[in-house]
Design an enzyme around this catalytic site. Sequence first.
Site, PDB file in Angstrom:
ATOM      1  N   HIS A 102       0.792  -1.229   0.000  1.00 11.26           N
ATOM      2  CA  HIS A 102       0.000   0.000   0.000  1.00 11.26           C
ATOM      3  C   HIS A 102       0.831   1.288   0.000  1.00 11.26           C
ATOM      4  O   HIS A 102       0.549   2.188  -0.782  1.00 11.26           O
ATOM      5  CB  HIS A 102      -0.989   0.001   1.168  1.00 11.26           C
ATOM      6  CG  HIS A 102      -2.143  -0.949   0.977  1.00 11.26           C
ATOM      7  ND1 HIS A 102      -1.986  -2.315   0.978  1.00 11.26           N
ATOM      8  CD2 HIS A 102      -3.457  -0.727   0.763  1.00 11.26           C
ATOM      9  CE1 HIS A 102      -3.157  -2.891   0.774  1.00 11.26           C
ATOM     10  NE2 HIS A 102      -4.072  -1.953   0.644  1.00 11.26           N
ATOM     11  N   LYS A 149      -8.988  14.420  -9.965  1.00  9.49           N
ATOM     12  CA  LYS A 149      -9.566  13.585 -11.032  1.00  9.49           C
ATOM     13  C   LYS A 149      -8.913  12.202 -11.013  1.00  9.49           C
ATOM     14  O   LYS A 149      -8.124  11.848 -11.902  1.00  9.49           O
ATOM     15  CB  LYS A 149      -9.434  14.283 -12.400  1.00  9.49           C
ATOM     16  CG  LYS A 149     -10.421  13.727 -13.432  1.00  9.49           C
ATOM     17  CD  LYS A 149     -10.577  14.688 -14.581  1.00  9.49           C
ATOM     18  CE  LYS A 149     -11.347  14.088 -15.754  1.00  9.49           C
ATOM     19  NZ  LYS A 149     -12.721  13.697 -15.453  1.00  9.49           N
ATOM     20  N   GLU A 182     -22.958  16.703  -8.165  1.00 10.89           N
ATOM     21  CA  GLU A 182     -22.675  16.821  -9.595  1.00 10.89           C
ATOM     22  C   GLU A 182     -23.139  15.535 -10.248  1.00 10.89           C
ATOM     23  O   GLU A 182     -23.683  14.659  -9.570  1.00 10.89           O
ATOM     24  CB  GLU A 182     -21.166  17.045  -9.829  1.00 10.89           C
ATOM     25  CG  GLU A 182     -20.293  15.916  -9.286  1.00 10.89           C
ATOM     26  CD  GLU A 182     -18.802  16.150  -9.530  1.00 10.89           C
ATOM     27  OE1 GLU A 182     -18.432  16.877 -10.460  1.00 10.89           O
ATOM     28  OE2 GLU A 182     -18.009  15.559  -8.769  1.00 10.89           O
ATOM     29  N   LEU A 207     -15.823  17.898  -8.945  1.00 10.22           N
ATOM     30  CA  LEU A 207     -14.678  18.081  -9.835  1.00 10.22           C
ATOM     31  C   LEU A 207     -14.740  19.488 -10.434  1.00 10.22           C
ATOM     32  O   LEU A 207     -15.817  19.913 -10.876  1.00 10.22           O
ATOM     33  CB  LEU A 207     -14.721  17.047 -10.964  1.00 10.22           C
ATOM     34  CG  LEU A 207     -13.493  17.100 -11.868  1.00 10.22           C
ATOM     35  CD1 LEU A 207     -12.320  16.393 -11.209  1.00 10.22           C
ATOM     36  CD2 LEU A 207     -13.779  16.481 -13.224  1.00 10.22           C
TER      37      LEU A 207
HETATM   38  N1  PDD Z   1     -15.838  13.283 -16.811  1.00 11.50           N
HETATM   39  N2  PDD Z   1     -17.628  15.769 -12.790  1.00 11.50           N
HETATM   40  C1  PDD Z   1     -17.208  14.503 -12.918  1.00 11.50           C
HETATM   41  C2  PDD Z   1     -17.380  13.560 -11.774  1.00 11.50           C
HETATM   42  C3  PDD Z   1     -16.606  14.085 -14.127  1.00 11.50           C
HETATM   43  O1  PDD Z   1     -16.163  12.832 -14.261  1.00 11.50           O
HETATM   44  C4  PDD Z   1     -16.483  15.010 -15.209  1.00 11.50           C
HETATM   45  C5  PDD Z   1     -15.838  14.636 -16.504  1.00 11.50           C
HETATM   46  C6  PDD Z   1     -16.956  16.321 -15.011  1.00 11.50           C
HETATM   47  C7  PDD Z   1     -16.847  17.382 -16.079  1.00 11.50           C
HETATM   48  O2  PDD Z   1     -15.518  17.814 -16.223  1.00 11.50           O
HETATM   49  P1  PDD Z   1     -14.949  18.352 -17.622  1.00 11.50           P
HETATM   50  O3  PDD Z   1     -15.829  19.461 -18.033  1.00 11.50           O
HETATM   51  O4  PDD Z   1     -13.578  18.775 -17.304  1.00 11.50           O
HETATM   52  O5  PDD Z   1     -15.016  17.200 -18.592  1.00 11.50           O
HETATM   53  C8  PDD Z   1     -17.518  16.669 -13.792  1.00 11.50           C
HETATM   54  C9  PDD Z   1     -15.127  12.779 -17.958  1.00 11.50           C
HETATM   55  C10 PDD Z   1     -15.607  13.348 -19.230  1.00 11.50           C
HETATM   56  C11 PDD Z   1     -15.130  11.277 -17.915  1.00 11.50           C
HETATM   57  O6  PDD Z   1     -14.945  10.743 -16.833  1.00 11.50           O
HETATM   58  O7  PDD Z   1     -15.259  10.642 -18.964  1.00 11.50           O
END
Ligand code: PDD
Length: 286
Positions: A102, A149, A182, A207
Site C-alpha cells: 500500500h 480527477k 454533480e 470536480l
Molecule cells: N468526466 N464531474 C465529474 C465527476 C466528471 O467525471 C467530469 C468529466 C466532469 C466534467 O468535467 P470536464 O468538463 O472537465 O469534462 C464533472 C469525464 C468526461 C469522464 O470521466 O469521462
Amino acid sequence: MSRITYVNGRYVPSREACVSVEDRGYQFADGVYEVCEVFGGALIDEDRHLERLRRSLAELKIEEPVSKAALRTILREIRARNRLRNGYLYIQATRGVAHRDHPFPDPPTRASLVVAAKSIPPEKGEAAARAGVKVTSAPDLRWKRVDIKSIALLPNVLARQAAKEKGAYEAWLIDDDGLVSEGAASNAWIVDARGVVVTRQLGHSILPGITRTTLIELIAAEGLTFEERKFSLDEALAAREAFITGATTLVMPVVDIDGKPIGDGRPGPVALKLRGLFHDFAAHSN
Ligand code: PDD
C-alpha cells in the site's frame, strides 16, 4: 478506442497496448486521468486540462511522467496518428509499477503514462441535445476529495449503471444534505425559478470541470445572471431548466429527473443557447 495508443514512451497498435498487472493504477486505482475534447481537429481547453492534470498529480504526490511540453507533443501525435477530428483524447497517469504494497514504492518508480484517442461522430451529441437526456438521482457514495480527477471511479460507475438500467443517461449524485453534488461524469446545472443559471461552487465535493469553467466565462460575456451555490434535488425538480456539462457531453439539456419532466419536458432555451455558445467557442479554438 484508437488504433494507435501511447504507452510509456511507445506508440503501439491499441490491441497490443498494455500495462503491467503490477501497475498501481490496476491494483490500487493509484492514478489520475484527463479527458480532453477534440472538436473539428482542435484540442479544446488544452492548457486547462494540463493544469488540472498537474494539480491532480501533485495532490497525490505522483511525479509528472513527462514534461508538459512532451505531453503536448504526445497529444498531437496521437491525434494525428488516429486522424482524430471529433471525440476526445484520454490521458491516464499512475504511480507506476511496483510489487503490491500500500505505501508508495521506495525508491519511487517512474509514473506510467497512457494516451489514447476516441472518435465520436458529432451527430450523436447533436441528436441527444435536440431530444434532451434523462437523469436519475443516486446517493453520493464517493470519497471526500473528488476535486482530484482520480481513476477510482467505482461509485460513479455504479451510479451510471443504475441510471442506464432506468433508461437514463446520467446520474446526479446527492450528498447527505439532499443537495446535488454533480453528475457521475459531468457537472450539474439548473436555471432556477427566477431564471438564474446556477451550479454548485467549487470545493472538495465536486470536480472543477473544465467545461464548467469555460462556460462560466461565456455566461459572463453574454451578460446572463449566474450564481455559484448549492441546490437541492427538490429545487432541481422545480427548476425552469436543467443541464449537464463535460468534455464528452459539452452542454447537454436535461429534460427529466427521476421520471419527472423539467420545465415543459423539452430542452430549455438557456441550455440550448449555452450549447451554441460553447460550440462557437470550440469552433474558434486553436
Ligand atoms: N468526466 N464531474 C465529474 C465527476 C466528471 O467525471 C467530469 C468529466 C466532469 C466534467 O468535467 P470536464 O468538463 O472537465 O469534462 C464533472 C469525464 C468526461 C469522464 O470521466 O469521462
